[in-house]
Scaffold this motif. Structure first.
Motif, PDB file in Angstrom:
ATOM      1  N   THR A 208      18.278 -15.132  54.788  1.00  0.00           N
ATOM      2  CA  THR A 208      18.429 -14.602  53.434  1.00  0.00           C
ATOM      3  C   THR A 208      19.903 -14.479  53.049  1.00  0.00           C
ATOM      4  O   THR A 208      20.737 -14.103  53.869  1.00  0.00           O
ATOM      5  N   ILE A 209      20.204 -14.791  51.795  1.00  0.00           N
ATOM      6  CA  ILE A 209      21.562 -14.659  51.268  1.00  0.00           C
ATOM      7  C   ILE A 209      21.626 -13.409  50.398  1.00  0.00           C
ATOM      8  O   ILE A 209      20.749 -13.171  49.571  1.00  0.00           O
ATOM      9  N   ILE A 210      22.652 -12.606  50.606  1.00  0.00           N
ATOM     10  CA  ILE A 210      22.829 -11.349  49.883  1.00  0.00           C
ATOM     11  C   ILE A 210      24.071 -11.457  49.002  1.00  0.00           C
ATOM     12  O   ILE A 210      25.116 -11.927  49.448  1.00  0.00           O
ATOM     13  N   GLN A 211      23.948 -11.044  47.766  1.00  0.00           N
ATOM     14  CA  GLN A 211      25.104 -11.074  46.867  1.00  0.00           C
ATOM     15  C   GLN A 211      26.096  -9.967  47.227  1.00  0.00           C
ATOM     16  O   GLN A 211      25.700  -8.863  47.613  1.00  0.00           O
ATOM     17  N   ARG A 212      27.366 -10.261  47.107  1.00  0.00           N
ATOM     18  CA  ARG A 212      28.423  -9.276  47.341  1.00  0.00           C
ATOM     19  C   ARG A 212      29.673  -9.713  46.591  1.00  0.00           C
ATOM     20  O   ARG A 212      29.788 -10.857  46.139  1.00  0.00           O
ATOM     21  N   GLU A 213      30.620  -8.814  46.508  1.00  0.00           N
ATOM     22  CA  GLU A 213      31.925  -9.162  45.946  1.00  0.00           C
ATOM     23  C   GLU A 213      32.742  -9.913  46.998  1.00  0.00           C
ATOM     24  O   GLU A 213      32.621  -9.630  48.197  1.00  0.00           O
ATOM     25  N   PRO A 214      33.556 -10.882  46.601  1.00  0.00           N
ATOM     26  CA  PRO A 214      34.401 -11.576  47.580  1.00  0.00           C
ATOM     27  C   PRO A 214      35.279 -10.586  48.344  1.00  0.00           C
ATOM     28  O   PRO A 214      35.782  -9.618  47.767  1.00  0.00           O
ATOM     29  N   ILE A 215      35.463 -10.831  49.633  1.00  0.00           N
ATOM     30  CA  ILE A 215      36.299  -9.935  50.443  1.00  0.00           C
ATOM     31  C   ILE A 215      37.703 -10.506  50.635  1.00  0.00           C
ATOM     32  O   ILE A 215      38.513  -9.920  51.351  1.00  0.00           O
ATOM     33  N   ALA A 216      37.972 -11.645  50.015  1.00  0.00           N
ATOM     34  CA  ALA A 216      39.318 -12.220  50.030  1.00  0.00           C
ATOM     35  C   ALA A 216      39.475 -13.077  48.788  1.00  0.00           C
ATOM     36  O   ALA A 216      38.491 -13.393  48.102  1.00  0.00           O
ATOM     37  N   THR A 217      40.702 -13.439  48.468  1.00  0.00           N
ATOM     38  CA  THR A 217      40.990 -14.331  47.356  1.00  0.00           C
ATOM     39  C   THR A 217      41.981 -15.383  47.832  1.00  0.00           C
ATOM     40  O   THR A 217      42.623 -15.223  48.877  1.00  0.00           O
ATOM     41  N   ARG A 218      42.102 -16.442  47.069  1.00  0.00           N
ATOM     42  CA  ARG A 218      43.103 -17.459  47.426  1.00  0.00           C
ATOM     43  C   ARG A 218      44.499 -16.848  47.428  1.00  0.00           C
ATOM     44  O   ARG A 218      45.338 -17.182  48.266  1.00  0.00           O
ATOM     45  N   ALA A 219      44.741 -15.916  46.494  1.00  0.00           N
ATOM     46  CA  ALA A 219      46.057 -15.261  46.429  1.00  0.00           C
ATOM     47  C   ALA A 219      46.307 -14.419  47.671  1.00  0.00           C
ATOM     48  O   ALA A 219      47.415 -14.429  48.219  1.00  0.00           O
ATOM     49  N   SER A 220      45.290 -13.678  48.123  1.00  0.00           N
ATOM     50  CA  SER A 220      45.491 -12.841  49.318  1.00  0.00           C
ATOM     51  C   SER A 220      45.658 -13.700  50.563  1.00  0.00           C
ATOM     52  O   SER A 220      46.419 -13.349  51.465  1.00  0.00           O
ATOM     53  N   LEU A 221      44.971 -14.830  50.615  1.00  0.00           N
ATOM     54  CA  LEU A 221      45.135 -15.737  51.749  1.00  0.00           C
ATOM     55  C   LEU A 221      46.536 -16.326  51.757  1.00  0.00           C
ATOM     56  O   LEU A 221      47.183 -16.426  52.802  1.00  0.00           O
ATOM     57  N   GLU A 222      47.013 -16.715  50.582  1.00  0.00           N
ATOM     58  CA  GLU A 222      48.368 -17.268  50.490  1.00  0.00           C
ATOM     59  C   GLU A 222      49.404 -16.228  50.903  1.00  0.00           C
ATOM     60  O   GLU A 222      50.369 -16.543  51.615  1.00  0.00           O
ATOM     61  N   MET A 223      49.214 -14.990  50.486  1.00  0.00           N
ATOM     62  CA  MET A 223      50.167 -13.930  50.819  1.00  0.00           C
ATOM     63  C   MET A 223      50.231 -13.718  52.333  1.00  0.00           C
ATOM     64  O   MET A 223      51.310 -13.551  52.896  1.00  0.00           O
ATOM     65  N   VAL A 224      49.068 -13.746  52.997  1.00  0.00           N
ATOM     66  CA  VAL A 224      49.052 -13.539  54.444  1.00  0.00           C
ATOM     67  C   VAL A 224      49.727 -14.702  55.174  1.00  0.00           C
ATOM     68  O   VAL A 224      50.423 -14.495  56.172  1.00  0.00           O
ATOM     69  N   THR A 225      49.558 -15.926  54.679  1.00  0.00           N
ATOM     70  CA  THR A 225      50.201 -17.054  55.353  1.00  0.00           C
ATOM     71  C   THR A 225      51.714 -16.974  55.287  1.00  0.00           C
ATOM     72  O   THR A 225      52.407 -17.574  56.107  1.00  0.00           O
ATOM     73  N   ARG A 226      52.222 -16.237  54.303  1.00  0.00           N
ATOM     74  CA  ARG A 226      53.674 -16.076  54.222  1.00  0.00           C
ATOM     75  C   ARG A 226      54.195 -15.078  55.256  1.00  0.00           C
ATOM     76  O   ARG A 226      55.364 -15.123  55.633  1.00  0.00           O
ATOM     77  N   SER A 227      53.329 -14.148  55.674  1.00  0.00           N
ATOM     78  CA  SER A 227      53.802 -13.063  56.545  1.00  0.00           C
ATOM     79  C   SER A 227      53.336 -13.179  57.995  1.00  0.00           C
ATOM     80  O   SER A 227      53.671 -12.328  58.797  1.00  0.00           O
ATOM     81  N   CYS A 228      52.554 -14.199  58.311  1.00  0.00           N
ATOM     82  CA  CYS A 228      52.106 -14.316  59.709  1.00  0.00           C
ATOM     83  C   CYS A 228      52.306 -15.732  60.231  1.00  0.00           C
ATOM     84  O   CYS A 228      51.439 -16.275  60.919  1.00  0.00           O
ATOM     85  N   SER A 229      53.428 -16.326  59.901  1.00  0.00           N
ATOM     86  CA  SER A 229      53.705 -17.697  60.330  1.00  0.00           C
ATOM     87  C   SER A 229      53.777 -17.825  61.845  1.00  0.00           C
ATOM     88  O   SER A 229      53.620 -18.923  62.383  1.00  0.00           O
ATOM     89  N   SER A 230      53.999 -16.705  62.550  1.00  0.00           N
ATOM     90  CA  SER A 230      54.079 -16.759  64.009  1.00  0.00           C
ATOM     91  C   SER A 230      52.707 -16.794  64.671  1.00  0.00           C
ATOM     92  O   SER A 230      52.602 -17.033  65.876  1.00  0.00           O
TER      93      SER A 230
ATOM     94  N   VAL B 234      43.670 -12.409  57.952  1.00  0.00           N
ATOM     95  CA  VAL B 234      44.286 -12.573  59.272  1.00  0.00           C
ATOM     96  C   VAL B 234      43.281 -13.167  60.249  1.00  0.00           C
ATOM     97  O   VAL B 234      43.620 -14.025  61.074  1.00  0.00           O
ATOM     98  N   ALA B 235      42.018 -12.718  60.163  1.00  0.00           N
ATOM     99  CA  ALA B 235      40.973 -13.267  61.025  1.00  0.00           C
ATOM    100  C   ALA B 235      40.842 -14.772  60.820  1.00  0.00           C
ATOM    101  O   ALA B 235      40.642 -15.530  61.781  1.00  0.00           O
ATOM    102  N   LEU B 236      40.951 -15.230  59.571  1.00  0.00           N
ATOM    103  CA  LEU B 236      40.868 -16.660  59.287  1.00  0.00           C
ATOM    104  C   LEU B 236      42.013 -17.403  59.954  1.00  0.00           C
ATOM    105  O   LEU B 236      41.802 -18.442  60.586  1.00  0.00           O
ATOM    106  N   VAL B 237      43.221 -16.882  59.834  1.00  0.00           N
ATOM    107  CA  VAL B 237      44.379 -17.519  60.459  1.00  0.00           C
ATOM    108  C   VAL B 237      44.174 -17.599  61.972  1.00  0.00           C
ATOM    109  O   VAL B 237      44.404 -18.645  62.603  1.00  0.00           O
ATOM    110  N   GLN B 238      43.745 -16.504  62.590  1.00  0.00           N
ATOM    111  CA  GLN B 238      43.515 -16.492  64.029  1.00  0.00           C
ATOM    112  C   GLN B 238      42.466 -17.527  64.434  1.00  0.00           C
ATOM    113  O   GLN B 238      42.619 -18.224  65.447  1.00  0.00           O
ATOM    114  N   ALA B 239      41.399 -17.621  63.658  1.00  0.00           N
ATOM    115  CA  ALA B 239      40.283 -18.499  64.015  1.00  0.00           C
ATOM    116  C   ALA B 239      40.598 -19.977  63.826  1.00  0.00           C
ATOM    117  O   ALA B 239      39.920 -20.835  64.403  1.00  0.00           O
ATOM    118  N   MET B 240      41.622 -20.302  63.047  1.00  0.00           N
ATOM    119  CA  MET B 240      41.906 -21.699  62.733  1.00  0.00           C
ATOM    120  C   MET B 240      42.882 -22.365  63.694  1.00  0.00           C
ATOM    121  O   MET B 240      43.298 -23.492  63.465  1.00  0.00           O
TER     122      MET B 240
END
Length: 317
Positions: free
Chosen positions: A133-155, A100-106
């Motif tokens: 410094t770069i720190i390794q971590r697990e991704p906090i989003a996926t392309r699938a989760s981004l696609e799902m959010v775009t379906r539910s926050c078109s407004s 959602v933060a990505l959608v808001q920021a774009m």
């Protein structure tokens, strides 16, 4: 103290420095929305908790009368925002989910920016708050989760941009420069890229057992890989800064991969910063992929310079 909800750009900046995605979630109901009243005191609390955040902070308000603030950029929360559980990131500080933060920021941003920021959310690294410094971590989003959010926050403004950027998002990057290199090669010519087939970032390749195996690891991770073509592109940020052990490991890695039938191309920091040099690299990659190498956009150099600028590279043209 009043509570505060971060908005788009500030939330993305926070997530860029997050090692672990926050687990505690909280719904902001219409009744609780009144608790989120901005003030200088609460904003000072945000910046003391996260001193690396840029000022002024972008925050969400749920009442029009709270939009005018001297100390923050306030954005009126839409009803659709109340459908998402916010993340508890600090004492009295909430943030929307990364998607959602990505959608808001774009809002008002380009597809290129959305692809780069989306790839960063789907990456396997975060940035240290006080150093490069770069720190390794697990991704906090996926392309699938981004696609799902775009379906539910078109407004929410910015949703269309993120939806259009979904095909170009590259997950599993291990650094910002890997994202830049991947997008430069993968984005279509109309966006200033080279229009090459999608690479897989940080692709694990088991070394296995075969005659003459020199491998010092059970598997190697290729920065960018086209497995079907047995092609690997390695990004070499600053070869002259490598220790002798790192240099030895890189030599063994390349020798092993080439002995396994992979063609390895190395891209230096200097090459990535220079579009004219990257033209040569991209032509070499296209040949290895048996990809037609032809530009049908007259103003390609202009589009290319725009892409380099957006990605934070240093075009020399």
């Amino acid at each position: 103290m009043s509570k505060i909800a971060l908005f788009g750009p500030t939330a993305l900046e926070l997530f860029g420095h997050t090692v672990h995605a926050p687990l505690q979630r909280r719904a902001i109901t219409s009744e609780r929305a009144a608790e989120f009243t901005p003030s200088k005191r609460v904003l000072d609390h945000v910046h003391s908790t996260f001193p690396f955040l840029s000022r002024p902070a972008h925050i969400t308000v749920f009442d029009r009368k709270h939009r005018r603030q001297k100390y923050a950029r306030c954005h009126l929360g839409t009803p659709a925002l109340l459908n998402f559980d916010f993340l508890h990131v600090g004492d009295g500080i909430l943030a929307p989910p990364p998607e959602v933060a990505l959608v808001q920021a774009m809002r008002g941003r380009s597809v290129i920016q959305a692809a780069a920021q989306g790839s960063a959310l789907c990456a396997s690294y975060s940035l240290h708050a006080d150093s490069p410094t770069i720190i390794q971590r697990e991704p906090i989003a996926t392309r699938a989760s981004l696609e799902m959010v775009t379906r539910s926050c078109s407004s929410i403004p910015g949703c269309k941009t993120v939806r259009n950027a979904l095909p170009w998002i590259l997950p599993h990057a291990a650094s910002p420069r890997e994202i830049a290199l991947g997008l430069v090669l993968f984005l279509p010519v109309r966006l200033g890229g080279y229009g090459l087939p999608r690479p897989t970032l940080n692709f694990p390749i088991p070394t296995g057992k075969h005659p003459g195996n020199l491998a010092d690891r059970r598997y190697y991770v290729a920065d960018l890989c086209w497995p079907h073509a047995h092609l690997i592109v390695e990004y070499d940020s600053d070869a002259f800064h490598l220790t002798s052990d790192q240099h030895y490991h890189d030599i063994v890695k390349r020798t092993t991969l080439e002995s396994m039938g992979y063609h390895v191309i190395t891209v230096s920091r200097r090459q990535l910063n220079d579009p004219s040099e990257m033209d040569k690299v991209a032509a070499c990659i296209a040949k290895a992929l048996q990809k037609e190498w032809r530009f049908r956009v007259r103003d390609f150099p202009t589009r290319q310079t725009q892409l380099w600028t957006i990605l934070g590279l240093a075009p020399n043209r």
